[in-house]
Design a protein around this motif. Structure first.
Motif, PDB file in Angstrom:
ATOM      1  N   ALA A 187     -12.519  -1.849  -0.589  1.00 24.45           N
ATOM      2  CA  ALA A 187     -11.189  -2.164  -0.055  1.00 24.45           C
ATOM      3  C   ALA A 187     -10.589  -3.369  -0.774  1.00 24.45           C
ATOM      4  CB  ALA A 187     -11.289  -2.420   1.447  1.00 24.45           C
ATOM      5  N   ARG A 188     -11.413  -4.377  -1.024  1.00 23.99           N
ATOM      6  CA  ARG A 188     -10.918  -5.570  -1.720  1.00 23.99           C
ATOM      7  C   ARG A 188     -10.433  -5.223  -3.120  1.00 23.99           C
ATOM      8  NH1 ARG A 188     -15.387  -8.434  -3.100  1.00 23.99           N
ATOM      9  NH2 ARG A 188     -14.927  -8.409  -5.328  1.00 23.99           N
ATOM     10  N   HIS A 189     -11.208  -4.433  -3.837  1.00 22.13           N
ATOM     11  CA  HIS A 189     -10.825  -4.058  -5.197  1.00 22.13           C
ATOM     12  C   HIS A 189      -9.578  -3.174  -5.197  1.00 22.13           C
ATOM     13  CE1 HIS A 189     -13.992  -5.693  -7.810  1.00 22.13           C
ATOM     14  NE2 HIS A 189     -14.821  -5.509  -6.781  1.00 22.13           N
ATOM     15  N   LEU A 190      -9.460  -2.294  -4.227  1.00 18.41           N
ATOM     16  CA  LEU A 190      -8.266  -1.453  -4.148  1.00 18.41           C
ATOM     17  C   LEU A 190      -7.015  -2.304  -3.925  1.00 18.41           C
ATOM     18  CD1 LEU A 190      -9.657   1.533  -2.035  1.00 18.41           C
ATOM     19  CD2 LEU A 190      -8.793   1.660  -4.383  1.00 18.41           C
ATOM     20  N   GLN A 191      -7.136  -3.273  -3.021  1.00 17.17           N
ATOM     21  CA  GLN A 191      -5.987  -4.138  -2.750  1.00 17.17           C
ATOM     22  C   GLN A 191      -5.637  -4.962  -3.992  1.00 17.17           C
ATOM     23  OE1 GLN A 191      -6.515  -7.550  -0.173  1.00 17.17           O
ATOM     24  NE2 GLN A 191      -4.559  -7.131   0.876  1.00 17.17           N
ATOM     25  N   GLU A 192      -6.665  -5.501  -4.652  1.00 14.05           N
ATOM     26  CA  GLU A 192      -6.422  -6.297  -5.857  1.00 14.05           C
ATOM     27  C   GLU A 192      -5.815  -5.451  -6.970  1.00 14.05           C
ATOM     28  OE1 GLU A 192     -10.239  -7.911  -6.699  1.00 14.05           O
ATOM     29  OE2 GLU A 192     -10.108  -9.507  -5.182  1.00 14.05           O
ATOM     30  N   GLY A 193      -6.074  -4.135  -6.905  1.00 16.80           N
ATOM     31  CA  GLY A 193      -5.502  -3.233  -7.897  1.00 16.80           C
ATOM     32  C   GLY A 193      -4.082  -2.799  -7.569  1.00 16.80           C
ATOM     33  N   GLY A 194      -3.530  -3.305  -6.462  1.00 15.42           N
ATOM     34  CA  GLY A 194      -2.153  -3.007  -6.120  1.00 15.42           C
ATOM     35  C   GLY A 194      -1.962  -1.840  -5.188  1.00 15.42           C
ATOM     36  N   ALA A 195      -3.051  -1.249  -4.695  1.00 14.50           N
ATOM     37  CA  ALA A 195      -2.933  -0.108  -3.787  1.00 14.50           C
ATOM     38  C   ALA A 195      -2.659  -0.589  -2.363  1.00 14.50           C
ATOM     39  CB  ALA A 195      -4.218   0.718  -3.816  1.00 14.50           C
ATOM     40  N   THR A 196      -2.051   0.296  -1.591  1.00 11.27           N
ATOM     41  CA  THR A 196      -1.888   0.051  -0.158  1.00 11.27           C
ATOM     42  C   THR A 196      -3.176   0.452   0.540  1.00 11.27           C
ATOM     43  OG1 THR A 196       0.486   0.473  -0.272  1.00 11.27           O
ATOM     44  CG2 THR A 196      -0.553   0.638   1.899  1.00 11.27           C
ATOM     45  N   VAL A 197      -3.724  -0.458   1.320  1.00  6.79           N
ATOM     46  CA  VAL A 197      -5.029  -0.232   1.936  1.00  6.79           C
ATOM     47  C   VAL A 197      -4.960  -0.527   3.431  1.00  6.79           C
ATOM     48  CG1 VAL A 197      -7.490  -0.826   1.904  1.00  6.79           C
ATOM     49  CG2 VAL A 197      -6.150  -0.923  -0.223  1.00  6.79           C
ATOM     50  N   ALA A 198      -5.526   0.375   4.224  1.00  2.70           N
ATOM     51  CA  ALA A 198      -5.708   0.140   5.656  1.00  2.70           C
ATOM     52  C   ALA A 198      -7.196   0.155   5.953  1.00  2.70           C
ATOM     53  CB  ALA A 198      -4.990   1.211   6.474  1.00  2.70           C
ATOM     54  N   LEU A 199      -7.655  -0.821   6.720  1.00  2.51           N
ATOM     55  CA  LEU A 199      -9.084  -1.007   6.955  1.00  2.51           C
ATOM     56  C   LEU A 199      -9.403  -0.757   8.421  1.00  2.51           C
ATOM     57  CD1 LEU A 199     -11.432  -1.951   5.099  1.00  2.51           C
ATOM     58  CD2 LEU A 199     -11.041  -4.258   5.942  1.00  2.51           C
TER      59      LEU A 199
END
Length: 490
Positions: free
Chosen positions: A71-83
């Motif tokens: 999740a952290r890497h996805l967010q850092e990659g600019g993706a929208t993430v829900a946890l």
């Protein structure tokens, strides 16, 4: 053993031992989790570039830790993430707690998740270590995701699958893709796990091969050529048909001869030097009308069989395809107790009332191969077949030990088991192999390999593999006749 770690199969317990040994050797376990989570995030972005939202589900163990890192890497990659988390995340320990602390996203309870168009699920709830039915909250989410047809990327295994048996524990995600680390588990290959995993990728997170191999029991493996190629007979120019073995296939009555002929043709194509169909006198004409390279011998009862068996070159037999269930089959098997035998179909069912009558005949060096489908397996091993606590590999191994035989437990995930504890899971059989008569072809292939001197377990495993390859060669819409014609020797 394969040179490639990704070819190994480790049970969840063995993989846990690998993780423990890696940590004990001084390897940074959080570094391994970091690489695993980063690999998951990279796979998610590569596989789903049009996702509107990555929904990352975090469980209460290290699988959840991998998910927090992803999740952290996805967010850092600019993706929208829900946890979303299962249970109380404040109770996480060790690397999983550190992974959660490093993820700045605000998480919600799993029960609050509602599917939205454009979602992609990253499943980090349980992985391979689950040993009980999934909680109600997880079942609800699985049902919602399935109904909404939302793509799932599973970490290690789709949550709800047993990593050893491939069984569904109450409910399980149907993943479009699964990413696992270092090696696969039996549950990745056994049904229904194989289908629920979708496309499987194995990612090397940096655990040294020596540690992985040290913990790999090697008891369960995929059925590949490495498992049996060392015992294949060498090709020699100076040979003759009897050196390549004589296979005998028993025919049924005049109106039930086709199955034996398919077995015989398959045994010949698998490399036996010569093949004979042993048939009742009344069935000779029906068989002769269809046979050329395969020989015929008339036998009407036990006395004639005993006389014929005085020829010491007759060592390998197939009995069962189209033969008929009953006392005659049991009597013939008794006469063959000191020979090599593939017992299939009617031959197996003939011993359903007293299986130990069969098992007692074949003690010592294993020389019996049993090829049951699920129904026949339950007739011969009713207590083992009915034990829901056992997976297919466990059942096949228990049966092999009891029968002192190589057991080919047939199905989409055919398992080949040996009395010495080895088991192979076959994966090369296409769906179109499920056709009438394909089992007769398999029995003949195994018989042909036994006749050439392969040990029972290796002959069974190689035969199952050859069977799958022949089906691929023949293509969709095959008949058993097409399948037999497509068999090529090893």
């Amino acid at each position: 053993m394969s040179k490639h770690l990704s070819d190994l199969l480790l049970t969840p317990a063995e993989m846990a031992a690998v993780d423990k040994a890696a940590a004990a050797s001084g390897i940074d376990s959080f570094g391994l989790m970091e690489r695993a989570g980063a690999a998951v995030a990279a796979a998610a972005l590569r596989l789903h570039p049009a996702a509107l939202r990555f929904v990352v589900l975090c469980g209460p163990g290290n699988n959840g830790g991998d998910a927090y890192v992803a999740a952290r890497h996805l967010q850092e990659g600019g993706a929208t993430v829900a946890l979303f988390h299962l249970g109380d995340p404040s109770k996480l320990e060790g690397d999983a707690a550190r992974a959660r602390a490093g993820c700045a996203l605000q998480a919600q309870g799993l029960e609050l998740y509602r599917p939205e168009s454009g979602d992609v699920i990253v499943d980090g709830l349980f992985g391979a270590g689950l040993g009980r039915a999934v909680p109600a909250a997880v079942r609800t989410v699985i049902e919602q995701v399935d109904e909404a047809d939302i793509p799932v990327l599973a970490i290690d295994l789709p949550s709800g699958l047993d990593g050893r048996t491939g069984k569904v524990l109450g409910a399980a995600f149907r993943a479009r893709n699964t990413i696992t680390f270092m090696t696969r588990k039996p549950g990745h290959l056994l049904m229904p796990g194989r289908e629920l995993c979708g496309e499987l990728a194995v990612f090397d997170i940096g655990i040294p091969a020596r540690i992985v191999r040290a913990e790999a029991g090697g008891i369960i493996a995929e059925n590949k050529t490495d498992a049996w190629k060392a015992v294949l007979p060498p090709e020699q120019l100076e040979t003759h048909k009897y050196k390549r073995g004589h296979l005998v296939v028993f025919s049924g009555e005049a109106d039930k001869t086709g199955a034996a002929r398919m077995s015989a043709a398959s045994g010949l194509r698998a490399g036996a030097g010569l093949v004979t169909v042993a048939a009742p006198h009344a069935a000779i004409a029906a068989n002769a009308a269809h046979l050329t390279a395969v020989m015929l011998h008339a036998i009407d009862g036990e006395a004639e069989l005993e006389d014929w068996l005085s020829d010491s070159r007759l060592q390998t037999f197939v009995l069962g395809p189209g033969f008929g269930v009953g006392a005659r089959a049991r009597a013939y098997v008794t006469a063959l107790a000191d020979r090599r035998l593939v017992l299939d179909a009617d031959g197996i069912s003939s011993f359903k009332d007293d299986p130990h009558q069969l098992f007692d005949l074949f003690q010592g060096e294993p020389r019996l191969v049993l090829t049951p489908h699920e129904g026949e397996f339950s007739r011969l091993f009713p207590d083992i077949g009915g034990d829901d606590a056992l997976g297919k590999v466990d059942k096949a191994l228990a049966a092999a030990r009891r029968a002192n035989a190589a057991v080919v437990y047939k199905g989409a995930d055919t398992v080949i088991a040996s009395p010495d504890g080895r088991a192979l899971i076959n994966t090369n059989a296409p769906a179109w192999l499920a056709t009438a008569g394909s089992g007769d072809v398999l029995a003949g292939i195994i018989g042909g390999l036994l006749a050439q001197g392969l040990p029972a377990f290796e002959a069974a495993a190689a035969g199952v593999w050859l069977h799958g390859e022949a089906a691929r060669r023949a293509g969709k819409g095959l008949t058993a006749e097409d399948l037999a014609a497509a068999v090529l020797p090893l």
